[in-house]
Design a protein around this motif. Structure first.
Motif: not given
Length: 158
Positions: A1-3, A32-34, A65-68
């Motif tokens: 993941m990034t900015n 979830k991210l959206r 993401l850690l939960g995915a």
């Protein structure tokens, strides 16, 4: 993941060149991210939260993401664009890792590449552990690739 999309692409290419699989996220993970990222953010792998991402977006994204189930490791990249305090972002990353909701999430390796004009030290979390902070996105990918190959070697029958 990034900015920032560029470092995310560099890292993804280096992961794949090193034999790692960069999986597509499930619809549940994308949903979830959206829920909190801007519409212009990319919720595919790699997640590009865009330059305006702050500590809260980093914390929530790391947590999701850690939960995915579809991922086994996480590389967090950020470049200092002057819109957020990098120290706060470091804190939000370590906070999310420490409070990972499941045992499976806590077993996933997390590497960082917090790019700033200042030398960034490893991220130290309260229990004394550190997250390696790589200088370049490709370095993080190479480290993860070597970790994966070492784990495979260790799991071979004697």
């Amino acid at each position: 993941m990034t900015n920032a999309g560029g470092p995310g692409i560099l890292c993804t290419d280096a992961c794949e060149a090193g034999g790692l699989i960069v999986p597509e996220f499930s619809e549940e993970t994308k949903h979830k991210l959206r829920q909190f990222l801007p519409a212009s953010a990319s919720v595919s792998n790699p997640v590009d939260m865009i330059a305006s991402a702050g500590p809260e977006e980093f914390r929530r994204s790391v947590d999701i993401l850690l939960g995915a189930d579809e991922i086994d490791a996480l590389i967090v990249l950020t470049i200092n664009v002057g819109l957020a305090d990098l120290a706060e972002i470091r804190g939000s990353i370590s906070s999310a890792v420490l409070t990972a909701p499941s045992k499976r999430a806590s077993e996933k390796p997390v590497l960082t590449c917090l790019m700033d004009h200042k030398k960034m030290a490893d991220i130290v979390v309260p229990d004394g552990e550190t997250f390696p902070n790589c200088v370049f996105p490709e370095d993080a990918a190479r480290v993860l690739g070597k970790m994966a190959r070492y784990a495979e070697w260790r799991n071979r029958p004697e």
